[in-house]
Scaffold this motif. Sequence first.
Motif: not given
Length: 141
Positions: A80-94
């Motif tokens: 979500d654009a309002t929540l970027r740079s909080k590590g969520y993408g990294e968690q999902l890709l990991s």
Amino acid sequence: MIKELILMEEIAQAYPVMSQLRTHLDKKTYLELVKEAQEQDRYKLFALIEKDRIVAVIGFKPMITLYYGRFVWVCDLVTDATLRSKGYGEQLLSFIHRWAQEHQYERVALSSGLQRVDAHRFYTEKMDYEKVSFVFKKELG
């Protein structure tokens, strides 16, 4: 919590986040495509949920090709654009890296639009992906 989205109502709940990446899809088309991809192409959709809210989603397909062998192709990854740079993408890709290893897939691959410079930096610098090719497409009809 990371959860696979299988039921139509679960898939629909991910639309507000997914539509930030796939801006060309209306909700009806999105739902039709996800279900068809799940049924015919082994597409899997997972959501990262925090405080009962979907904050990021990832869609992928386990595949086998002569070039990559057994691999997972990440089709969609968006926070979500309002929540970027909080590590969520990294968690999902990991999570996908672990899923792939647990299911005997040897690598994970993805493509990213040329304009998505921040995403490219994330993939190469944070997630240690390497740029290995260009993706070409041709519209038919």
